[in-house]
Scaffold this active site. Sequence first.
Site, PDB file in Angstrom:
ATOM      1  N   HIS A  89      -3.636  -1.230   2.051  1.00  0.00           N
ATOM      2  CA  HIS A  89      -3.393  -1.724   0.692  1.00  0.00           C
ATOM      3  C   HIS A  89      -4.535  -1.372  -0.256  1.00  0.00           C
ATOM      4  O   HIS A  89      -5.715  -1.396   0.112  1.00  0.00           O
ATOM      5  CB  HIS A  89      -3.076  -3.222   0.691  1.00  0.00           C
ATOM      6  CG  HIS A  89      -4.205  -4.156   0.984  1.00  0.00           C
ATOM      7  ND1 HIS A  89      -5.039  -4.642  -0.010  1.00  0.00           N
ATOM      8  CD2 HIS A  89      -4.619  -4.758   2.122  1.00  0.00           C
ATOM      9  CE1 HIS A  89      -5.912  -5.489   0.517  1.00  0.00           C
ATOM     10  NE2 HIS A  89      -5.678  -5.569   1.816  1.00  0.00           N
ATOM     11  N   ASP A 199     -12.188  -4.461   1.046  1.00  0.00           N
ATOM     12  CA  ASP A 199     -10.917  -5.065   1.448  1.00  0.00           C
ATOM     13  C   ASP A 199      -9.927  -4.855   0.308  1.00  0.00           C
ATOM     14  O   ASP A 199      -9.931  -5.607  -0.669  1.00  0.00           O
ATOM     15  CB  ASP A 199     -11.120  -6.554   1.736  1.00  0.00           C
ATOM     16  CG  ASP A 199      -9.843  -7.269   2.139  1.00  0.00           C
ATOM     17  OD1 ASP A 199      -8.823  -6.594   2.399  1.00  0.00           O
ATOM     18  OD2 ASP A 199      -9.859  -8.510   2.183  1.00  0.00           O
ATOM     19  N   GLU A 231      -0.939  -6.822  -1.445  1.00  0.00           N
ATOM     20  CA  GLU A 231      -1.166  -7.433  -0.141  1.00  0.00           C
ATOM     21  C   GLU A 231      -1.880  -8.763  -0.279  1.00  0.00           C
ATOM     22  O   GLU A 231      -1.573  -9.725   0.436  1.00  0.00           O
ATOM     23  CB  GLU A 231      -1.992  -6.485   0.744  1.00  0.00           C
ATOM     24  CG  GLU A 231      -2.100  -6.911   2.212  1.00  0.00           C
ATOM     25  CD  GLU A 231      -3.250  -7.858   2.512  1.00  0.00           C
ATOM     26  OE1 GLU A 231      -3.310  -8.395   3.636  1.00  0.00           O
ATOM     27  OE2 GLU A 231      -4.106  -8.087   1.620  1.00  0.00           O
TER      28      GLU A 231
END
Length: 374
Positions: A89, A199, A231
């Site tokens: 993602h 992330d 996500e």
Amino acid sequence: MAHGARIAGEPRLGRVTQDNPTSSAAPAINEDFLFALLREAAPSGCERRAADVWKAEAATFARVSEDHYGNVYAELGPEDGPTIALMGHLDEIGLIVSHVGDGGLISVLGVGGWDPQVLVGQRIRLLAPGGDILGVIGKKAIHVMEPEDRKNASKLEDLWIDVGLSKEEVQQRVPVGTYGVIEQGPVRVGDKIVSRALDNRVGGFIVLEALRALKDAELRHRVVAVGTSQEEIGVFGAQVSGHRLNPVAGVAVDVTHETGQPGVSEKKYGTVPFGSGANLSVGPMTSPAILRQMQDAAREEGIPYTLSASGRYTGTDADALTLVRSGVPTAVVSIPNRYMHSPSEMVDARDVKACTDILAAWIRRLKGGEEFLR
């Protein structure tokens, strides 16, 4: 203003490096591409900037497309072949403007999971319609706090963004619904990479680099790397893209907690230190067939990896992909990450390379016709 343009008064910042001459040589990864991805602001629901960088890179060696939901696709192999989906993602946690108060101070809501403590004192980039605006997160100074207040953790509703403009100017330039991210770009710290949005911009990077490694391979499958959207707020982009692709198997690439840092339990997360390679998830929602195949590929090619158990769902795009249509056998490959959901997440290039290598090695060994039965 184009999103790559410089804000007036903004310093020209070059790449910062902090080499560690005593460390082992880091493996070669496409750092220019990774840093370009990390520099872009792309909170959930507003992934366009990172998606454009990803798609432009993909177009240099693969067939590319996108959908209405913000997912971007790059593919190799026969167009009519059975599809393998590799998902990482591109969205990051962010903020969204909810109100402009007295003095032009801006209230925000979280987009994704925030620890408000990491926001205090940060600079924020607001993706305003007329051009990006920089502001700072404000909080009452310790000097004017009551003693009891000093013991309390900050709450998002008690913080604000100050852009140094009047209420009228802010209301004109920063409408409700404007997104924001922490203004913190990528740097090298020793032999580690540090940035906000690792992330999971690093997962989006890995799936495309794995696809690049396959560009000269004789593929029996249509292999599609997907830079997924949303996500962080519910794995929604994976659900949309999984339905579109209808793959026979898939892999979600995301970050996991590096366990060499204080306070992270190896009993819960497994032994996943920096330099240990690709982390493979084992659990009821992941495919044991793909896990076995990846382990075989890793052993044959000398790719380091670790295992971590997941008792229920995985907390990644795999949770959506595995339930698409009649079900998709799905694995999870993770990169050890320190300081997750902070302005200074940290990963090791050795682990990034191992995750890229294990994906490419697994796909090269697929003969076609596999059923991926448990």
